[in-house]
Design a protein around this motif. Structure first.
Motif, PDB file in Angstrom:
ATOM      1  N   LEU A  15      48.718  40.510  52.613  1.00  0.00           N
ATOM      2  CA  LEU A  15      49.004  39.328  53.436  1.00  0.00           C
ATOM      3  C   LEU A  15      48.025  38.208  53.112  1.00  0.00           C
ATOM      4  CD1 LEU A  15      49.644  41.290  56.747  1.00  0.00           C
ATOM      5  CD2 LEU A  15      51.365  40.423  55.141  1.00  0.00           C
ATOM      6  N   ARG A  17      47.632  34.360  50.857  1.00  0.00           N
ATOM      7  CA  ARG A  17      48.310  33.071  51.005  1.00  0.00           C
ATOM      8  C   ARG A  17      49.808  33.217  50.813  1.00  0.00           C
ATOM      9  NH1 ARG A  17      43.758  32.212  47.893  1.00  0.00           N
ATOM     10  NH2 ARG A  17      42.279  30.658  48.650  1.00  0.00           N
ATOM     11  N   MET A  18      50.205  33.960  49.803  1.00  0.00           N
ATOM     12  CA  MET A  18      51.622  34.111  49.490  1.00  0.00           C
ATOM     13  C   MET A  18      52.286  35.165  50.381  1.00  0.00           C
ATOM     14  SD  MET A  18      52.331  31.956  47.058  1.00  0.00           S
ATOM     15  CE  MET A  18      53.798  32.506  46.219  1.00  0.00           C
ATOM     16  N   ASN A  37      47.461  45.004  55.420  1.00  0.00           N
ATOM     17  CA  ASN A  37      46.554  44.224  54.577  1.00  0.00           C
ATOM     18  C   ASN A  37      45.181  44.876  54.609  1.00  0.00           C
ATOM     19  OD1 ASN A  37      46.310  41.686  52.974  1.00  0.00           O
ATOM     20  ND2 ASN A  37      44.620  41.337  54.399  1.00  0.00           N
ATOM     21  N   ARG A  38      44.480  44.792  53.467  1.00  0.00           N
ATOM     22  CA  ARG A  38      43.137  45.413  53.383  1.00  0.00           C
ATOM     23  C   ARG A  38      42.221  44.882  54.476  1.00  0.00           C
ATOM     24  NH1 ARG A  38      39.631  44.211  48.107  1.00  0.00           N
ATOM     25  NH2 ARG A  38      39.953  42.112  48.946  1.00  0.00           N
ATOM     26  N   SER A  39      42.191  43.560  54.647  1.00  0.00           N
ATOM     27  CA  SER A  39      41.410  42.968  55.750  1.00  0.00           C
ATOM     28  C   SER A  39      42.364  42.833  56.930  1.00  0.00           C
ATOM     29  CB  SER A  39      40.883  41.583  55.366  1.00  0.00           C
ATOM     30  OG  SER A  39      40.326  41.614  54.074  1.00  0.00           O
ATOM     31  N   LYS A  42      44.113  39.597  58.884  1.00  0.00           N
ATOM     32  CA  LYS A  42      45.173  38.738  58.341  1.00  0.00           C
ATOM     33  C   LYS A  42      46.565  39.157  58.801  1.00  0.00           C
ATOM     34  CE  LYS A  42      42.701  37.181  54.254  1.00  0.00           C
ATOM     35  NZ  LYS A  42      42.588  37.398  52.814  1.00  0.00           N
ATOM     36  N   MET A  70      52.377  42.235  47.448  1.00  0.00           N
ATOM     37  CA  MET A  70      51.974  40.913  46.971  1.00  0.00           C
ATOM     38  C   MET A  70      50.453  40.879  46.994  1.00  0.00           C
ATOM     39  SD  MET A  70      52.698  38.245  45.562  1.00  0.00           S
ATOM     40  CE  MET A  70      53.466  36.654  45.424  1.00  0.00           C
ATOM     41  N   LEU A  71      49.856  41.399  45.917  1.00  0.00           N
ATOM     42  CA  LEU A  71      48.413  41.604  45.842  1.00  0.00           C
ATOM     43  C   LEU A  71      47.841  40.754  44.721  1.00  0.00           C
ATOM     44  CD1 LEU A  71      48.902  45.427  46.114  1.00  0.00           C
ATOM     45  CD2 LEU A  71      47.892  43.991  47.910  1.00  0.00           C
ATOM     46  N   SER A  72      46.511  40.575  44.738  1.00  0.00           N
ATOM     47  CA  SER A  72      45.946  39.609  43.780  1.00  0.00           C
ATOM     48  C   SER A  72      46.129  39.984  42.325  1.00  0.00           C
ATOM     49  CB  SER A  72      44.465  39.347  44.054  1.00  0.00           C
ATOM     50  OG  SER A  72      43.856  40.366  44.720  1.00  0.00           O
ATOM     51  N   THR A 102      51.635  38.823  40.439  1.00  0.00           N
ATOM     52  CA  THR A 102      51.544  38.501  39.015  1.00  0.00           C
ATOM     53  C   THR A 102      50.580  39.512  38.391  1.00  0.00           C
ATOM     54  OG1 THR A 102      51.822  36.172  39.574  1.00  0.00           O
ATOM     55  CG2 THR A 102      51.121  36.693  37.330  1.00  0.00           C
ATOM     56  N   GLY A 129      56.136  29.255  42.431  1.00  0.00           N
ATOM     57  CA  GLY A 129      56.107  28.463  43.667  1.00  0.00           C
ATOM     58  C   GLY A 129      54.818  28.780  44.401  1.00  0.00           C
ATOM     59  N   ALA A 239      45.438  26.165  46.639  1.00  0.00           N
ATOM     60  CA  ALA A 239      46.724  26.814  46.937  1.00  0.00           C
ATOM     61  C   ALA A 239      46.905  27.977  45.961  1.00  0.00           C
ATOM     62  CB  ALA A 239      47.868  25.823  46.807  1.00  0.00           C
ATOM     63  N   LYS A 247      42.780  35.023  35.736  1.00  0.00           N
ATOM     64  CA  LYS A 247      43.386  36.363  35.624  1.00  0.00           C
ATOM     65  C   LYS A 247      44.696  36.282  34.841  1.00  0.00           C
ATOM     66  CE  LYS A 247      46.087  37.346  38.888  1.00  0.00           C
ATOM     67  NZ  LYS A 247      47.516  37.235  39.194  1.00  0.00           N
TER      68      LYS A 247
HETATM   69  P1  NAP Z   1      45.277  35.715  47.913  1.00  0.00           P
HETATM   70  O1  NAP Z   1      45.526  34.744  49.010  1.00  0.00           O
HETATM   71  O2  NAP Z   1      43.921  35.787  47.306  1.00  0.00           O
HETATM   72  O3  NAP Z   1      45.693  37.188  48.462  1.00  0.00           O
HETATM   73  C1  NAP Z   1      45.413  38.333  47.729  1.00  0.00           C
HETATM   74  C2  NAP Z   1      45.874  39.576  48.473  1.00  0.00           C
HETATM   75  O4  NAP Z   1      45.514  40.750  47.700  1.00  0.00           O
HETATM   76  C3  NAP Z   1      45.196  39.744  49.831  1.00  0.00           C
HETATM   77  O5  NAP Z   1      46.106  40.351  50.716  1.00  0.00           O
HETATM   78  C4  NAP Z   1      44.043  40.695  49.501  1.00  0.00           C
HETATM   79  O6  NAP Z   1      43.570  41.425  50.591  1.00  0.00           O
HETATM   80  C5  NAP Z   1      44.745  41.617  48.524  1.00  0.00           C
HETATM   81  N1  NAP Z   1      43.806  42.409  47.727  1.00  0.00           N
HETATM   82  C6  NAP Z   1      42.952  41.962  46.767  1.00  0.00           C
HETATM   83  N2  NAP Z   1      42.256  42.996  46.238  1.00  0.00           N
HETATM   84  C7  NAP Z   1      42.675  44.118  46.876  1.00  0.00           C
HETATM   85  C8  NAP Z   1      42.343  45.492  46.791  1.00  0.00           C
HETATM   86  N3  NAP Z   1      41.442  45.938  45.896  1.00  0.00           N
HETATM   87  N4  NAP Z   1      42.987  46.354  47.580  1.00  0.00           N
HETATM   88  C9  NAP Z   1      43.905  45.916  48.472  1.00  0.00           C
HETATM   89  N5  NAP Z   1      44.269  44.635  48.622  1.00  0.00           N
HETATM   90  C10 NAP Z   1      43.662  43.737  47.832  1.00  0.00           C
HETATM   91  O7  NAP Z   1      46.279  35.510  46.689  1.00  0.00           O
HETATM   92  P2  NAP Z   1      47.734  34.806  46.658  1.00  0.00           P
HETATM   93  O8  NAP Z   1      47.527  33.387  46.324  1.00  0.00           O
HETATM   94  O9  NAP Z   1      48.503  35.207  47.858  1.00  0.00           O
HETATM   95  O10 NAP Z   1      48.338  35.536  45.355  1.00  0.00           O
HETATM   96  C11 NAP Z   1      48.881  36.846  45.400  1.00  0.00           C
HETATM   97  C12 NAP Z   1      49.589  37.113  44.066  1.00  0.00           C
HETATM   98  O11 NAP Z   1      50.625  36.146  43.897  1.00  0.00           O
HETATM   99  C13 NAP Z   1      48.683  37.005  42.830  1.00  0.00           C
HETATM  100  O12 NAP Z   1      49.093  37.954  41.879  1.00  0.00           O
HETATM  101  C14 NAP Z   1      48.970  35.592  42.345  1.00  0.00           C
HETATM  102  O13 NAP Z   1      48.694  35.460  40.961  1.00  0.00           O
HETATM  103  C15 NAP Z   1      50.442  35.456  42.668  1.00  0.00           C
HETATM  104  N6  NAP Z   1      50.957  34.087  42.874  1.00  0.00           N
HETATM  105  C16 NAP Z   1      50.237  33.177  43.591  1.00  0.00           C
HETATM  106  C17 NAP Z   1      50.761  31.893  43.765  1.00  0.00           C
HETATM  107  C18 NAP Z   1      49.992  30.830  44.531  1.00  0.00           C
HETATM  108  O14 NAP Z   1      50.310  29.635  44.371  1.00  0.00           O
HETATM  109  N7  NAP Z   1      49.021  31.164  45.359  1.00  0.00           N
HETATM  110  C19 NAP Z   1      52.017  31.559  43.240  1.00  0.00           C
HETATM  111  C20 NAP Z   1      52.753  32.531  42.549  1.00  0.00           C
HETATM  112  C21 NAP Z   1      52.199  33.799  42.370  1.00  0.00           C
HETATM  113  P3  NAP Z   1      42.344  40.844  51.494  1.00  0.00           P
HETATM  114  O15 NAP Z   1      42.971  39.914  52.474  1.00  0.00           O
HETATM  115  O16 NAP Z   1      41.756  42.052  52.121  1.00  0.00           O
HETATM  116  O17 NAP Z   1      41.390  40.152  50.561  1.00  0.00           O
END
Ligand code: NAP
Length: 301
Positions: A15, A17-18, A37-39, A42, A70-72, A102, A129, A239, A247
């Motif tokens: 959970l 941003r996306m 979600n890990r934290s 959220k 939907m993880l990082s 991704t 997006g 964003a 990455k």
């Molecule tokens: P984000 O806000 O940083 O969220 C990352 C998520 O992954 C959080 O829920 C985080 O949990 C979790 N996470 C990270 N490490 C973890 C672990 N070791 N174990 C369990 N959970 C873990 O990132 P985002 O922007 O939503 O992006 C998510 C994915 O979508 C990425 O692959 C990104 O490349 C892709 N994406 C992003 C966008 C964009 O514009 N933002 C657009 C298209 C695709 P915590 O809350 O506990 O940290």
């Protein structure tokens, strides 16, 4: 909910941003959603909207027909899949994991094996997006995997995006398309930032340059939207955070290396991101490579 769609019991892991925006749209479409979600904090917004909050990925997956993640990055997916109370332990036989993150091509291929050996199903469905598009259910989804599995997920994908492209039966094909797209987007940002710095130092307003170009040869969302970000220098809050952009360049590089495709532009973009992270910190948007371009041109930022 559309006439054809039926309410499903689904799970949602991640959970950020996306993920938050996407999970909310699945709830709004009338599905029963268990979130994790890990934290844990959220999950509050989702709980308030009617989601069931699970204590572990396993609990969010048990008894659910489809589970989204939907993880990082690759490491996060790996951790969530493999931990004792993880997704692989909770997903039932015949149930489907839709991976929206991704991630790398090799990781997606490995994920297929992990699921298939347990009688579970897996598709990759990364998205284009940013969080605002996710909130508006306007994501572009690139899906790959067995057609029957994508069909199963399609009503849910329709609830979170504007269109789903199907790019093959091997899930990692979707990840390859997504990584290629992000490479092209960052290349466009870099090229625009260089042209805008040239204009500014030469006494031409960058806004005028952009107006001319985006109303002619470069009339595309990537130039219009990122052009506005560069013009307004809106790099915080991120964003799409620069570390995630880095990455993606690394993952694109790994795919290029495996396929033996030299990508010199990609190497340059990676260097720009690293320099930007050193100078600006970890919290900037990936478009902040425009700041590096401007500063290297001696512009006052
Ligand atoms: P984000 O806000 O940083 O969220 C990352 C998520 O992954 C959080 O829920 C985080 O949990 C979790 N996470 C990270 N490490 C973890 C672990 N070791 N174990 C369990 N959970 C873990 O990132 P985002 O922007 O939503 O992006 C998510 C994915 O979508 C990425 O692959 C990104 O490349 C892709 N994406 C992003 C966008 C964009 O514009 N933002 C657009 C298209 C695709 P915590 O809350 O506990 O940290």
């Amino acid at each position: 909910m559309g006439r054809e769609a039926r309410a499903m019991r689904i799970g949602f892991l991640g959970l950020g941003r996306m993920g938050t925006a996407i999970a909310l749209n699945l709830l709004r479409a009338g599905h029963e959603v268990a979130v994790w979600n890990r934290s844990p904090d959220k999950a509050d917004a989702l709980a308030a909207a009617g989601a069931e909050v699970a204590a572990t990925p396993r609990a969010a997956a048990e008894g659910r027909e489809i589970v989204f993640s939907m993880l990082s990055d690759d490491a996060a997916l790996h951790a969530v899949l493999r931990r004792a109370d993880g997704l692989l332990a909770g997903l039932g036989e015949g149930a489907l994991h839709v991976s929206l993150s991704t991630i790398g091509v090799a990781t997606a291929d490995h994920a297929v094996d992990l699921h298939v050996e347990r009688g579970q199903h897996y598709i990759s469905a990364p998205v284009f997006g940013r969080p605002d598009a996710a909130a508006a259910a306007q994501l572009t989804i690139v899906a790959a995997g067995p057609a029957a599995d994508i069909d199963r997920a399609q009503p849910l994908l329709d609830a979170i995006g504007r269109r789903t492209f199907r790019v093959g039966t091997r899930p990692s094909a979707a990840n390859l398309v997504k990584l290629s797209g992000n490479f092209l987007i960052l290349a466009a940002i870099e090229a625009m930032a260089e042209a805008m710095a040239l204009a500014e130092k030469s006494g031409v307003a960058p806004a005028l340059l952009l107006e001319v170009l985006t109303d002619t040869h470069f009339n595309a969302p990537v130039y219009r939207n990122y052009g506005a970000l560069l013009l307004e220098q809106r790099f915080r809050p991120a964003a799409f955070a620069a570390p995630l952009g880095l990455k993606d360049m690394k993952l694109a590089g790994a795919a290029a290396e495996a396929a033996r495709v030299p990508m010199p532009f990609l190497a340059l973009l990676r260097e720009q991101l690293v320099e930007t992270l050193v100078k600006e910190g970890e919290d900037v948007d990936w478009s902040a490579i425009g700041l590096t371009v401007a500063r290297n041109a001696g512009l006052n930022r």
